[in-house]
Design an enzyme around this catalytic site. Structure first.
Site, PDB file in Angstrom:
ATOM      1  N   GLU A 107      15.339  -1.393 -38.628  1.00  0.00           N
ATOM      2  CA  GLU A 107      15.989  -1.870 -37.370  1.00  0.00           C
ATOM      3  C   GLU A 107      14.594  -2.278 -36.312  1.00  0.00           C
ATOM      4  O   GLU A 107      13.796  -1.432 -36.465  1.00  0.00           O
ATOM      5  CB  GLU A 107      16.866  -1.079 -36.652  1.00  0.00           C
ATOM      6  CG  GLU A 107      17.673  -1.616 -35.381  1.00  0.00           C
ATOM      7  CD  GLU A 107      18.409  -0.690 -34.876  1.00  0.00           C
ATOM      8  OE1 GLU A 107      19.646  -1.336 -34.207  1.00  0.00           O
ATOM      9  OE2 GLU A 107      18.369   0.362 -34.743  1.00  0.00           O
TER      10      GLU A 107
ATOM     11  N   GLU B  36      23.691   1.100 -28.645  1.00  0.00           N
ATOM     12  CA  GLU B  36      22.994   1.770 -27.808  1.00  0.00           C
ATOM     13  C   GLU B  36      23.419   2.477 -26.656  1.00  0.00           C
ATOM     14  O   GLU B  36      23.249   3.778 -26.387  1.00  0.00           O
ATOM     15  CB  GLU B  36      21.599   1.308 -27.519  1.00  0.00           C
ATOM     16  CG  GLU B  36      20.804   1.183 -29.059  1.00  0.00           C
ATOM     17  CD  GLU B  36      20.621   2.044 -29.887  1.00  0.00           C
ATOM     18  OE1 GLU B  36      20.852   3.299 -29.673  1.00  0.00           O
ATOM     19  OE2 GLU B  36      20.261   1.675 -31.164  1.00  0.00           O
TER      20      GLU B  36
ATOM     21  N   HIS C 295      23.337  11.764 -30.990  1.00  0.00           N
ATOM     22  CA  HIS C 295      23.398   9.836 -30.885  1.00  0.00           C
ATOM     23  C   HIS C 295      23.436   9.294 -32.016  1.00  0.00           C
ATOM     24  O   HIS C 295      24.151   8.417 -32.313  1.00  0.00           O
ATOM     25  CB  HIS C 295      22.050   9.830 -30.037  1.00  0.00           C
ATOM     26  CG  HIS C 295      21.641   8.529 -29.841  1.00  0.00           C
ATOM     27  ND1 HIS C 295      21.765   7.994 -28.516  1.00  0.00           N
ATOM     28  CD2 HIS C 295      21.335   7.429 -30.475  1.00  0.00           C
ATOM     29  CE1 HIS C 295      21.410   6.657 -28.612  1.00  0.00           C
ATOM     30  NE2 HIS C 295      21.093   6.243 -29.773  1.00  0.00           N
ATOM     31  N   GLU C 296      22.666   9.769 -32.884  1.00  0.00           N
ATOM     32  CA  GLU C 296      22.517   9.090 -34.299  1.00  0.00           C
ATOM     33  C   GLU C 296      23.805   9.108 -35.268  1.00  0.00           C
ATOM     34  O   GLU C 296      24.227   8.264 -35.866  1.00  0.00           O
ATOM     35  CB  GLU C 296      21.171   9.617 -35.069  1.00  0.00           C
ATOM     36  CG  GLU C 296      20.002   9.559 -34.493  1.00  0.00           C
ATOM     37  CD  GLU C 296      19.368   7.980 -33.940  1.00  0.00           C
ATOM     38  OE1 GLU C 296      20.090   7.074 -34.527  1.00  0.00           O
ATOM     39  OE2 GLU C 296      18.995   7.875 -32.857  1.00  0.00           O
TER      40      GLU C 296
ATOM     41  N   HIS D 116      26.671   6.727 -33.916  1.00  0.00           N
ATOM     42  CA  HIS D 116      26.000   5.286 -34.450  1.00  0.00           C
ATOM     43  C   HIS D 116      27.001   5.265 -35.940  1.00  0.00           C
ATOM     44  O   HIS D 116      27.165   4.001 -36.286  1.00  0.00           O
ATOM     45  CB  HIS D 116      24.693   4.919 -34.771  1.00  0.00           C
ATOM     46  CG  HIS D 116      23.961   4.648 -33.475  1.00  0.00           C
ATOM     47  ND1 HIS D 116      24.266   3.442 -32.841  1.00  0.00           N
ATOM     48  CD2 HIS D 116      22.750   5.197 -32.989  1.00  0.00           C
ATOM     49  CE1 HIS D 116      23.298   3.451 -31.878  1.00  0.00           C
ATOM     50  NE2 HIS D 116      22.492   4.331 -31.834  1.00  0.00           N
TER      51      HIS D 116
ATOM     52  N   MET E 167      16.581   7.044 -36.279  1.00  0.00           N
ATOM     53  CA  MET E 167      17.085   5.783 -36.829  1.00  0.00           C
ATOM     54  C   MET E 167      18.540   5.962 -37.579  1.00  0.00           C
ATOM     55  O   MET E 167      18.642   6.965 -38.542  1.00  0.00           O
ATOM     56  CB  MET E 167      16.099   5.154 -37.708  1.00  0.00           C
ATOM     57  CG  MET E 167      16.783   3.771 -38.198  1.00  0.00           C
ATOM     58  SD  MET E 167      17.378   2.697 -36.878  1.00  0.00           S
ATOM     59  CE  MET E 167      18.713   1.836 -37.776  1.00  0.00           C
ATOM     60  N   GLU E 168      19.347   5.486 -37.168  1.00  0.00           N
ATOM     61  CA  GLU E 168      20.997   5.782 -37.711  1.00  0.00           C
ATOM     62  C   GLU E 168      21.191   5.237 -39.048  1.00  0.00           C
ATOM     63  O   GLU E 168      22.535   5.006 -39.373  1.00  0.00           O
ATOM     64  CB  GLU E 168      21.960   5.171 -36.641  1.00  0.00           C
ATOM     65  CG  GLU E 168      22.128   3.730 -36.392  1.00  0.00           C
ATOM     66  CD  GLU E 168      21.218   3.098 -35.187  1.00  0.00           C
ATOM     67  OE1 GLU E 168      21.315   2.009 -34.922  1.00  0.00           O
ATOM     68  OE2 GLU E 168      19.921   3.977 -34.939  1.00  0.00           O
TER      69      GLU E 168
ATOM     70  N   GLY F  30      12.431   7.541 -31.704  1.00  0.00           N
ATOM     71  CA  GLY F  30      12.961   8.817 -31.811  1.00  0.00           C
ATOM     72  C   GLY F  30      13.751   9.234 -33.341  1.00  0.00           C
ATOM     73  O   GLY F  30      13.501  10.048 -33.631  1.00  0.00           O
TER      74      GLY F  30
END
Length: 887
Positions: free
Chosen positions: A151, A350, A327-328, A331, A293-294, A291
């Site tokens: 990404e 996001e 957070h990830e 996603h 990546m999903e 930080g």
């Protein structure tokens, strides 16, 4: 409205449906090249004589198209292969038209590089903490692991592909690697076969669901893992959840593991859709541009965002790990299962993942006051960027890859999540999540737009969400609500807020929907006042003894009270929630900068917080005061007065909290101790007792006589005080700690501490070190940010950038524009001088600034606003400090 005309996209005659990728002949040393074959199943929708796909820094050997036109299989070789390097495209020309065929295949043989740019298929250096497997690639000092970061637009660096988010396909992947290495990908391992040579194996993986190219991932290295299982069953099974690390670090993955399986179940519940893959893997990557990546099913993380050592890590990293894991994982549904249609709607991924990541962290840690943290960190940071002319709407036109990377910023993440928090608070969280669930069900395995989300939320709530949210998403900036008082009532007026304070009429055309959230009366109860939907309105029956707008800072706006009211609110802070107190200070600081308020009002307000006990409120107060100190730092008298003011403010709280951590002390108390000791020490704590204690502990720790002399959560405070007070010897001791520590967060703490040096000689030595191969490219910005925040060194940093731009800075950082842009922003936004702003503009004029031009605009706006504020308010600050005995 279609933005297609503004996008540099691939022709729409051909759609991929599946990729079968095979990588082999990996050169694990030397030039780190590899060979690959990709077979892409195509749907050729109309007859064409050329195929254009994305490719970046790949060498393509051969191209064939296989079709089954008229039931006759034929293979057609490309007669010409051409590249458009700037557009990152390859075009394959054929002598004859390719027939319409829904089952054609494009077979491309190619060569790529496992680069060191943290983009595409790349290598990361690390120092092993355990005996590595024999075949791990290494040089004299470092070993290597290999992983991907695709990404936004870097799948094309790894293999030729149709690299756009709405060109979804399934993926089959296999890779040939040394036998004693471990390979990972999005899906579980399908098969291991003998390799082409002795000592090699071919690992293949199950086919993925339909997904975007940017979510594909693979990795291999000397890995080990810790494992747990979801408590909830998926298709009758508890899902395996693993945290992978290089050897010797797996136990530091347990904290993340504990959160990952619980959060997977939590999201499956609240989204009303079960996690859709058969596994959840988290991988710690030693060099990482972001930080985390999903990637679907194989989430990759910077080490400090996923590893935590209970014995040796600073407690603050607990918070980071818990939130980033959440957070990830968010996603996996919002972004992976349903993907934005185009990068202009990146915020859909996001902004939502940020808000729901906080929601999950709050669910697991109700004692951490997560929403207070959201207000002091996310909300205030979003305000800062969005109060510049150089901001952009949440939904912003994006043309190509270089533009995409620049909108992975505080607007997409933090303004996006703040606006979602405002909306969810208005609709009610349960109603909001019902709408989200309906949106995910309707668009799963597909792509969607902002309007699709608004429609689902409108259906769930019975309100016209699009109508009141549209300006928040598609217009730049945010409002300030200015309050005027009359007996028994107040009038409120909305206008665009700019940090520079010089809003032009043409910039103030938007009328936002603003939930007023009025708290009033002896109980500070929220009164049903609805929303402000016009430029101005009067609210009646307001209790003059107490009122406050924007309850719990749920709304994304600043509030400007009459000066006397601000003082009264500060005095009535016991009636205010933590979020309210943070918002009050944040608003006062911003309004002082813009000229809507002033520094004297802010200082008077914060003076009343000397007995505050909440860490998050203190954090906001000290951020605001630190910013003023920074802006007025060139005036010795004001600088000295502010130092005295801060010292008087924090000394009682610092003396009270002490140095010792109680065995079961709560998380926020520990964070407050660290903050107060650092602030008091750096402001010259009276009698030097904090400084003396810090020096004593530093000496015991670095001499090796007592490694327990510094609590892990006080390393940052003690190291920074020691460096500020010390010289070459102290600098060398912290640098040595950086080079030898095996603590995951220790390196970051050392780098930031070294930026506190006080002499030009040490600053220049540190800059040379920062740009040496001893510091990973991913970490250079941390040291630069620290030097920029240090008033003694920020000018030296700018001189270094100018002098070494062509020889060190650009060559080292420009391989990944995300890294370069972040470095520049963190290095140059602390100035408060129009002269420096002109110098920055002049230096970059005539250079090819694509990839960081938006960052340069942010730097210019920020520096100009600070310079104007300094000029306007310096005398006011001086007068107040003098009148109150600080000068």
């Amino acid at each position: 409205m279609s933005l297609t005309a503004d996008r540099d996209i691939l022709p729409n005659a051909i759609k991929p449906t599946n990729y079968a990728i095979s990588l082999y002949d990996l050169e694990l040393g030397g030039d780190f090249s590899y060979q690959g074959t990709v077979k892409i199943a195509l749907d050729i929708k109309k007859s064409v004589n050329q195929i254009t796909c994305n490719a970046n820094q790949l060498k393509i050997h051969s191209v064939d198209v296989q079709t089954a036109h008229n039931k006759t299989e034929q293979s057609i070789k490309a007669s010409d292969i051409s590249y458009d390097e700037k557009a990152q495209k390859a075009t394959f020309q054929f002598d004859n038209d390719l027939p319409v065929d829904s089952q054609a295949s494009l077979v491309v043989k190619f060569q790529g590089t496992m680069n060191n740019l943290m983009a595409g298929f790349y290598r990361s250096r690390y120092k092993p903490v355990a005996t590595p497997a024999k075949s791990v690639p290494h040089d004299d000092e470092y070993h290597y692991m290999f992983s991907t970061q695709f990404e936004s637009c870097d799948a094309r660096r790894a293999f030729p592909c149709f690299d756009e988010p709405n060109l979804k396909a399934t993926f089959d992947f296999e890779i040939e690697i040394p036998e004693d290495q471990t390979a990972l990908s999005n899906m579980p391992e399908k098969e291991i076969k003998k390799g082409s040579k002795e000592g090699l194996k071919i690992v293949s993986f199950d086919q993925t669901p339909v997904m975007s190219t940017y979510l594909l991932a693979w990795a291999f290295g000397d890995f080990e893992y810790v494992e747990d299982f979801t408590k909830r069953k998926y298709n009758g099974k508890n899902l395996p959840v693993r945290v992978y690390t290089t050897k010797g670090l797996k136990e530091q993955g347990r904290f993340a593991l504990e959160h990952a399986h619980k959060i997977t179940d939590y999201f499956s519940d609240i989204f009303r859709i079960e996690y859709p893959l058969p596994k959840v893997d988290l991988l710690a990557v030693h060099e990482f541009s972001h930080g985390a990546m999903e990637n679907w099913g194989l989430i990759t993380y910077r080490t400090t965002a996923v590893l935590f050592d209970p014995e040796h890590s600073d407690q603050k990293y607990k918070n980071r790990v818990a939130y980033v894991v959440a957070h990830e994982l968010a996603h996996q549904w919002f972004g992976n299962l349903v993907t934005m249609d185009w990068w202009s709607e990146l915020w859909l991924n996001e902004g939502f993942a940020t808000w729901v990541g906080w929601l999950a962290t709050d669910h697991l840690h109700p004692d951490w006051n997560i929403w207070g943290q959201f207000v002091t960190e996310s909300l205030q940071t979003a305000f800062q960027l969005d109060s510049l002319r150089n901001s952009h709407p949440i939904e912003v036109p994006v043309k190509d890859a270089l533009e995409v990377d620049q909108i992975f910023d505080h607007i997409s993440y933090l303004k996006g999540s703040s606006v979602i928090r405002m909306l969810s608070s208005h609709l009610g969280v349960d109603t909001f999540l019902l709408g989200v669930s309906n949106y995910l069900q309707k668009h799963k395995y597909g792509n969607a737009t902002t309007n699709d989300l608004w429609s689902a939320l409108s259906d769930a709530s019975g309100q016209d969400v699009n109508k009141f949210m549209d300006p928040w998403i598609r217009k730049i900036g945010f409002p300030v609500v200015t309050v005027a008082e009359e007996p028994g009532q107040i009038s409120v007026r909305q206008s665009r807020f700019l940090l520079s304070g010089d809003v032009k009429p043409e910039e103030d055309q938007t009328t936002w929907w603003i939930p007023l959230g009025l708290k009033t009366g002896p109980q500070a109860a929220v009164k049903a006042t609805g929303a402000l939907t016009t430029k101005e309105e009067t609210i009646r029956d307001v209790d003059e003894s107490f009122y406050k707008l924007n309850a719990d800072q749920n709304g994304f706006y600043r509030t400007n009270y009459p000066p006397e009211r601000l003082v009264q609110l500060g005095a009535a802070k016991d009636r205010l929630s933590v979020e309210d107190r943070i918002g009050l200070v944040g608003d006062a600081a911003a309004l002082a900068t813009s000229g809507d308020g002033n520094t004297a009002a802010l200082l008077a307000l914060t003076e009343g917080f000397h007995d505050e006990q909440n860490y998050l409120v203190w954090q906001q107060i000290l951020n605001a005061l630190g910013n003023i100190r920074s802006i007025f730092s060139d005036d010795e008298e004001v600088s000295k007065g502010l130092k005295a003011f801060i010292l008087k403010l924090v000394t009682p709280a610092t003396d009270k909290i002490g140095w010792d951590f109680a065995p079961n002390e709560d998380f926020l108390t520990g964070q407050l101790r660290s903050l107060l000791i650092a602030t008091a020490g750096l402001a010259g704590h009276e009698g030097g007792s904090v400084i003396a204690e810090a020096k004593k502990r530093f000496s015991a720790y670095t001499s090796g006589s007592d490694k327990s002399a510094i609590h892990p959560s006080l390393r940052s405070a003690v190291f920074r005080i020691a460096i500020t007070e010390g010289g070459q010897e102290t600098y060398d001791a912290v640098k040595q700690e950086y080079l030898t520590t095996t603590s995951i967060d220790g390196k970051e703490i050392c780098l930031v501490s070294l930026g506190r040096v006080q002499t030009p000689e040490l600053a220049n030595a540190y800059l040379d070190f920062l740009f040496s191969d001893k510091v990973a490219v991913q970490d250079v910005h941390s040291g630069a940010a620290s030097l920029a925040a240090n008033t003694k060194t920020r000018y030296l940093l700018w001189e270094f950038i100018k002098k070494n731009w062509d020889s060190k800075v650009y060559p080292r950082l420009s391989g990944n524009m995300v890294v370069l842009e972040r470095f520049l922003r963190m290095s140059l936004t602390k100035f408060a001088s129009l002269e420096i702003e002109k110098d920055i503009q002049s230096f970059f004029e005539g250079k090819d600034n694509r990839g960081y031009d938006r960052g340069l605009g942010v730097i210019s706006d920020t520096v100009r606003s600070s310079a104007t504020y300094r000029e306007r308010d310096l005398d006011t600050a001086k007068e107040w400090l003098g009148a109150h005995g600080y000068l």
